[in-house]
Design a protein around this motif. Structure first.
Motif, PDB file in Angstrom:
ATOM      1  N   VAL A  26       0.843  -1.207   0.000  1.00  0.00           N
ATOM      2  CA  VAL A  26       0.000   0.000   0.000  1.00  0.00           C
ATOM      3  C   VAL A  26       0.871   1.247   0.000  1.00  0.00           C
ATOM      4  O   VAL A  26       0.614   2.207  -0.737  1.00  0.00           O
ATOM      5  N   THR A  29       2.427   1.601  -3.496  1.00  0.00           N
ATOM      6  CA  THR A  29       1.437   1.966  -4.517  1.00  0.00           C
ATOM      7  C   THR A  29       0.973   3.410  -4.339  1.00  0.00           C
ATOM      8  O   THR A  29       0.845   4.166  -5.313  1.00  0.00           O
ATOM      9  N   ARG A  30       0.749   3.800  -3.100  1.00  0.00           N
ATOM     10  CA  ARG A  30       0.318   5.178  -2.851  1.00  0.00           C
ATOM     11  C   ARG A  30       1.396   6.187  -3.290  1.00  0.00           C
ATOM     12  O   ARG A  30       1.089   7.213  -3.908  1.00  0.00           O
ATOM     13  N   LEU A  55      -5.088   0.665  -5.492  1.00  0.00           N
ATOM     14  CA  LEU A  55      -5.038   0.694  -4.030  1.00  0.00           C
ATOM     15  C   LEU A  55      -5.765  -0.495  -3.425  1.00  0.00           C
ATOM     16  O   LEU A  55      -5.315  -1.060  -2.413  1.00  0.00           O
TER      17      LEU A  55
END
Length: 465
Positions: A26, A29-30, A55
């Motif tokens: 996460v 990816t963020r 997400l």
């Protein structure tokens, strides 16, 4: 870890960090989505950013890490997908306006395999119209992050720009006349065009079916090999895919002792700019230092097959677009429309001659490859052209033939190739070269690419912070 360090991590290192719980899918990816939001308005590398789905997939990947479940080799690694590949419930336009409303009901086989390996799909990467030469006039062209006034490299341009600029860790591309190798060279990347049939084409928009190759683009050879190992293998949904279920590839390489590397000095330098020739000479010096035996070979004449590439591809693209041409002809850009028209104007007798010439070249290249393990050649005879120069190339058959003289022959013969960075022009543009191997010898390509990059640093250069 700073954002620039995070965005430019290699895939293998990132995957290991995720497994060790040093970083979460996460978090990665963020951070990637934030970087895309910041840089994409300038670079135009994405056709569509899959923000919410990425997400959600990252959250699922994180849960698996925390649960101690078995993880795939790409678990939690954010990748980009050329907009030529079907993605279930996500539009796939193939760089066109005629398909802008097409939403596939399934993933392409290669996308499915990346998902099964744990990869996170950040979005669909921009490309030329239908995977041919130029972008549709209404679509913003991806911008080369090394120099905005220069070509980003044919149809997999978005894949090249996004990977080089740290907007994904690797990407899928396709190569029909050079479109993995061109953007790899233009953006300082490593790209693999596998043996034809090595990677399934199911769920992939066709340009020229018997010329189309699916392959990975990454920032180094080890990452490209990792991705290729995931997507390669027989697919019952693609009857043209090779029968091998898996492809055994090295994870690392030391020297090149025992490897016979061929070079044709006359072919490599014919019409080739001095800066490319000098870079190739430096490549050979390093290969010798790594223990390779350099052999001079005589490569077969390719000009006939190169000149006939547009007829060959044109017939096939005309068939691929039979449902929309000429019904929607007004919505096509001029380059793809011209190629389709060439296909319709090529007679059956003429096309048979094209196929015979192509088969003869395949046999002659096979003969050369019997005496060597790899061939070294330029990717193109000059560094990435300016947009003005590219416009002239598109209008001049002789100039266009010059552009594809080192790439298109291996689409016609189906031999695998790997493009790698090997220097820069005085203006700071990346220069690439390619290894070419016998059919099925991707392991040799990857061994040589990894050994080359252990001895050199060109692949570590970055265009942006």
């Amino acid at each position: 870890m700073s954002n620039s360090e995070l965005h430019y991590l290699d895939i293998r290192t990132l995957a290991q960090m995720i497994r060790a719980r040093d970083i979460s899918p996460v978090e990665v990816t963020r951070a990637m989505l934030e970087r895309i939001e910041r840089l994409e308005p300038t670079l135009h590398s994405y056709a569509l950013v899959m923000h919410e789905q990425a997400l959600a997939d990252a959250s699922q990947a994180e849960r698996k890490v925390l649960a101690g479940e078995a993880l795939g080799p790409l678990h939690g690694v954010p990748l980009g997908i050329k907009d030529l590949f079907w993605t279930a419930a996500v539009p796939t336009a193939a760089g066109t306006t005629i398909h802008k409303g097409f939403v596939p009901c399934e993933d392409a086989t290669v996308v499915k395999r990346l998902r099964e390996a744990g990869a996170i799909m950040l979005g669909k990467l921009q490309m030329t119209e239908g995977a041919f030469a130029t972008h549709h006039p209404t679509i913003a062209e991806p911008v080369n992050p090394w120099h905005g006034n220069h070509w980003a490299g044919a149809s997999s341009s978005g894949s090249g720009v996004a990977t080089a600029a740290g907007l994904c860790y690797g990407a899928l591309g396709t190569d029909t006349g050079g479109s993995i190798r061109f953007p790899s060279a233009a953006n300082g990347l490593t790209g693999i065009k596998p043996t034809w049939g090595r990677v399934s084409r199911h769920g992939t928009f066709e340009l020229g079916a018997s010329l189309d190759h699916v392959g990975p683009m990454a920032r180094n050879a080890a990452d490209a090999a990792l991705m290729l190992g995931v997507i390669a293998g027989h697919d019952p949904l693609d009857p043209t895919s090779l029968p091998e279920e898996r492809l055994a590839l090295p994870e690392d390489a030391g020297d090149l002792r025992g490897l016979r590397i061929g070079i044709d000095p006359a072919w490599n330098t014919e019409g080739t700019d001095a800066v490319i020739v000098e870079a190739l000479e430096r490549v050979l010096e390093v290969l010798r230092e790594l223990g390779a035996e350099i052999r001079e070979v005589r490569f077969p004449a390719v000009r006939t097959v190169v000149d006939e590439w547009q007829e060959d591809c044109g017939v096939q693209v005309a068939l691929a677009h039979a449902d929309t041409w000429p019904r929607l002809a007004a919505e096509y850009g001029p380059a793809l429309a011209r190629l389709i028209q060439i296909g319709h104007e090529t007679s059956a007798l003429r096309y048979q001659q094209v196929l015979l010439n192509r088969a003869a070249l395949r046999g002659r290249v096979n003969q050369v490859m019997r005496d060597i393990d790899l061939l070294v050649a330029p990717v193109q005879p000059f560094a990435a052209p300016t947009h003005e120069q590219l416009g002239a190339l598109a209008q001049d058959p002789d100039l266009n033939a010059r552009l594809i003289q080192f790439t298109a022959p291996f689409n016609s013969t189906g031999h695998p190739g790997m493009a790698l960075p090997c220097g820069f022009t005085p203006d700071g543009l990346p220069i690439g070269f390619q290894f070419v191997a016998a059919h099925g010898a991707e392991a040799t390509l990857c061994r040589a690419g990894m050994a080359w990059q252990r001895a050199t640093d060109w692949h570590r250069a970055r265009p942006l912070d």
